[in-house]
Design an enzyme around this catalytic site. Structure first.
Site, PDB file in Angstrom:
ATOM      1  N   CYS A  69       7.582-110.045  44.518  1.00  0.00           N
ATOM      2  CA  CYS A  69       7.768-110.772  43.259  1.00  0.00           C
ATOM      3  C   CYS A  69       7.017-112.103  43.208  1.00  0.00           C
ATOM      4  O   CYS A  69       7.198-112.971  44.073  1.00  0.00           O
ATOM      5  CB  CYS A  69       9.255-111.015  43.018  1.00  0.00           C
ATOM      6  SG  CYS A  69       9.536-111.760  41.390  1.00  0.00           S
ATOM      7  N   CYS A 106      13.753-106.888  25.774  1.00  0.00           N
ATOM      8  CA  CYS A 106      14.288-107.086  27.127  1.00  0.00           C
ATOM      9  C   CYS A 106      13.946-108.492  27.602  1.00  0.00           C
ATOM     10  O   CYS A 106      12.788-108.907  27.497  1.00  0.00           O
ATOM     11  CB  CYS A 106      13.670-106.086  28.098  1.00  0.00           C
ATOM     12  SG  CYS A 106      13.796-104.385  27.543  1.00  0.00           S
ATOM     13  N   CYS A 137      18.406-105.965  25.917  1.00  0.00           N
ATOM     14  CA  CYS A 137      18.544-105.702  27.351  1.00  0.00           C
ATOM     15  C   CYS A 137      18.255-107.013  28.053  1.00  0.00           C
ATOM     16  O   CYS A 137      17.408-107.784  27.593  1.00  0.00           O
ATOM     17  CB  CYS A 137      17.536-104.630  27.792  1.00  0.00           C
ATOM     18  SG  CYS A 137      17.592-104.303  29.581  1.00  0.00           S
ATOM     19  N   ARG A 269      11.408 -94.769  32.291  1.00  0.00           N
ATOM     20  CA  ARG A 269      10.384 -95.676  31.753  1.00  0.00           C
ATOM     21  C   ARG A 269       9.196 -95.804  32.707  1.00  0.00           C
ATOM     22  O   ARG A 269       9.367 -96.150  33.887  1.00  0.00           O
ATOM     23  CB  ARG A 269      10.973 -97.064  31.487  1.00  0.00           C
ATOM     24  CG  ARG A 269       9.904 -98.025  30.928  1.00  0.00           C
ATOM     25  CD  ARG A 269      10.472 -99.356  30.480  1.00  0.00           C
ATOM     26  NE  ARG A 269      11.535 -99.158  29.522  1.00  0.00           N
ATOM     27  CZ  ARG A 269      12.671 -99.827  29.539  1.00  0.00           C
ATOM     28  NH1 ARG A 269      12.895-100.737  30.449  1.00  0.00           N
ATOM     29  NH2 ARG A 269      13.587 -99.581  28.638  1.00  0.00           N
TER      30      ARG A 269
HETATM   31  N1  SAM Z   1      15.922-111.822  39.152  1.00  0.00           N
HETATM   32  C1  SAM Z   1      16.480-110.680  38.566  1.00  0.00           C
HETATM   33  C2  SAM Z   1      16.538-109.501  39.507  1.00  0.00           C
HETATM   34  O1  SAM Z   1      15.745-109.422  40.433  1.00  0.00           O
HETATM   35  O2  SAM Z   1      17.392-108.650  39.289  1.00  0.00           O
HETATM   36  C3  SAM Z   1      15.756-110.244  37.301  1.00  0.00           C
HETATM   37  C4  SAM Z   1      14.256-110.398  37.205  1.00  0.00           C
HETATM   38  S1  SAM Z   1      13.272-109.402  38.345  1.00  0.00           S
HETATM   39  C5  SAM Z   1      11.656-110.021  38.039  1.00  0.00           C
HETATM   40  C6  SAM Z   1      13.335-107.784  37.592  1.00  0.00           C
HETATM   41  C7  SAM Z   1      12.615-106.654  38.272  1.00  0.00           C
HETATM   42  O3  SAM Z   1      11.212-106.799  38.136  1.00  0.00           O
HETATM   43  C8  SAM Z   1      12.805-106.469  39.758  1.00  0.00           C
HETATM   44  O4  SAM Z   1      13.993-105.830  40.085  1.00  0.00           O
HETATM   45  C9  SAM Z   1      11.622-105.595  40.118  1.00  0.00           C
HETATM   46  O5  SAM Z   1      11.983-104.230  40.052  1.00  0.00           O
HETATM   47  C10 SAM Z   1      10.599-105.908  39.022  1.00  0.00           C
HETATM   48  N2  SAM Z   1       9.400-106.529  39.589  1.00  0.00           N
HETATM   49  C11 SAM Z   1       9.258-107.807  39.986  1.00  0.00           C
HETATM   50  N3  SAM Z   1       8.024-108.036  40.458  1.00  0.00           N
HETATM   51  C12 SAM Z   1       7.355-106.872  40.369  1.00  0.00           C
HETATM   52  C13 SAM Z   1       6.033-106.464  40.703  1.00  0.00           C
HETATM   53  N4  SAM Z   1       5.163-107.315  41.256  1.00  0.00           N
HETATM   54  N5  SAM Z   1       5.666-105.191  40.473  1.00  0.00           N
HETATM   55  C14 SAM Z   1       6.565-104.319  39.910  1.00  0.00           C
HETATM   56  N6  SAM Z   1       7.815-104.652  39.577  1.00  0.00           N
HETATM   57  C15 SAM Z   1       8.221-105.906  39.803  1.00  0.00           C
HETATM   58 FE1  SF4 Z   2      13.648-111.162  43.328  1.00  0.00          FE
HETATM   59 FE2  SF4 Z   2      14.261-111.149  40.657  1.00  0.00          FE
HETATM   60 FE3  SF4 Z   2      13.993-113.438  41.992  1.00  0.00          FE
HETATM   61 FE4  SF4 Z   2      11.847-111.958  41.564  1.00  0.00          FE
HETATM   62  S1  SF4 Z   2      13.073-112.959  40.009  1.00  0.00           S
HETATM   63  S2  SF4 Z   2      12.379-113.032  43.490  1.00  0.00           S
HETATM   64  S3  SF4 Z   2      12.736-109.911  41.711  1.00  0.00           S
HETATM   65  S4  SF4 Z   2      15.542-111.865  42.378  1.00  0.00           S
END
Ligand code: SAM
Ligand code: SF4
Ligand code: DTB
Length: 338
Positions: A69, A106, A137, A269
């Site tokens: 992330c 979302c 969402c 999706r």
């Molecule tokens: N922080 C919260 C969480 O992690 O539940 C919500 C936001 S987080 C960015 C939501 C989702 O984005 C993550 O669970 C992950 O599946 C997806 N995600 C984040 N970075 C990604 C990446 N580089 N490529 C694909 N999916 C990603």
């Molecule tokens: Fe992990 Fe969600 Fe935080 Fe990204 S935004 S670091 S996916 S918890």
């Protein structure tokens, strides 16, 4: 019975074994796609696609250490951080999304877990998006039972909370929370009566056994998520997974097909990662049973295909946007349509 439907609608199962799922992955590609398409047609209009638009309502500085992330505070990704967006900005973005054809809006926040005061602010956003006539969402990280209930009472349609990978591979990817923490939040969301959006990421260097494990964990939840985002890792410089090997695109299509077979009534999706996919690969994903996508030039912090390119792709494939869904209790099909 509509023309696209066959009489093979399946009962929802929650007792899938690794061996059964592995066997699906190992089918000859054409057999797997044929089975997935049959299942898809028994449960969905194959030429209709659900369209969602994403907005990052709070960007960056997340304390979690998810290796994929760009928003984790641990990695130096050069991301511009943003505090929680003002309500007007969210309302305007929702209006634009509706005008360009989205059915669902979302919202994502880079939090480990929200504070109660933040839930108050988010509830105002949910109300503003609903007032624009869109389904809602949101994804905010872990929730308490009370927070989940407050979101449900505010009329939130879906809560997104991904399992991301298999229980076995989880610790390789995230160390600041456990797989069970995810299951616990999903339970709070179900108990509060909201619909569940829950999927994962492929292409993080996991094995096929891990993809089997992820899909097994999703399908064996007490009820199938109504929405199952399958993300292909978007590699972001500065994140630990930036250099990871590419997944074979046909293995990605297989993952979609197996998700379709395990969770027949769910919206699957084709989520992050489309910017690096050819139109032909995306078409194969739709054939394998994907029937939802993110529309708009941006995901949360990374790119998505241009809206124009997506309109053209949908026209070339004869896909039309789905109408808004009436509230279904879960992604399970309780009765056989046969
Ligand atoms: N922080 C919260 C969480 O992690 O539940 C919500 C936001 S987080 C960015 C939501 C989702 O984005 C993550 O669970 C992950 O599946 C997806 N995600 C984040 N970075 C990604 C990446 N580089 N490529 C694909 N999916 C990603
Ligand atoms: Fe992990 Fe969600 Fe935080 Fe990204 S935004 S670091 S996916 S918890
Ligand atoms: C999901 O499964 N994918 C979306 C949404 N749920 C929140 C997020 C994708 C994020 C991709 C990386 C980014 O843009 O930051």
């Amino acid at each position: 019975m509509p023309e696209h439907q066959t009489s093979t609608a399946a009962r929802a199962r929650h007792d899938w074994t690794d061996a059964e799922i592995q066997a699906l992955f190992e089918l000859p590609f054409n057999d797997l796609l044929f089975r997935a398409q049959q299942c898809h047609r028994a449960h969905h209009d194959p030429n209709e696609i659900q369209i969602s638009t994403l907005l990052s309502i709070k960007t960056g500085r997340c304390p979690e250490d998810c290796k994929y992330c760009p928003q984790s505070v641990r990695w130096n990704t050069g991301l511009e951080e943003e505090a929680l967006l003002p309500l007007d900005v969210v309302r305007d973005a929702a209006r634009k999304a509706r005008e360009s054809g989205a059915q669902r809006f979302c919202m994502g926040a880079a939090w480990r877990r929200p504070r109660d005061k933040q839930i108050d602010q988010v509830i105002e956003m949910i109300q503003a998006v609903r007032d624009e006539g869109l389904e809602t969402c949101i994804t905010l990280g872990m929730l308490t039972a009370d927070q989940a209930q407050r979101l449900a009472d505010a009329g939130l349609d879906y809560y997104n909370h991904n399992l991301d990978t298999s229980p076995e591979y989880y610790e390789e990817i995230i160390t600041t929370r456990r797989f069970d923490d995810r299951l616990n939040t999903l339970e709070q969301v179900r108990q509060a009566g909201m619909k569940v959006c829950c999927g994962g990421i492929v292409g993080m260097g996991e094995s096929r056994a891990d993809r089997v494990g992820l899909l097994k964990a999703l399908a064996n939840l007490p009820s199938h998520p109504q929405s199952v985002p399958i993300n292909q890792l978007v590699k972001v410089p500065g994140t630990p997974l930036d250099g990871v090997d590419e997944i074979d695109p046909l293995e990605f299509v297989r993952t979609i097909a197996v998700a379709r077979l395990l969770m027949p009534a769910a919206r699957v999706r084709l989520s992050a990662g489309r910017e690096s996919m050819s139109d032909e690969l995306q078409a194969l994903c739709f054939l394998a049973g994907a029937n939802s996508l993110f529309y708009g030039d941006k995901l949360l912090t990374t790119g998505n295909p241009d809206a124009d390119a997506d309109r053209q792709l949908m026209a070339r494939l004869g896909l039309r946007p789905a109408r808004q869904e009436a509230g279904t209790p879960s992604g399970d099909v309780q009765e056989s349509a046969a």
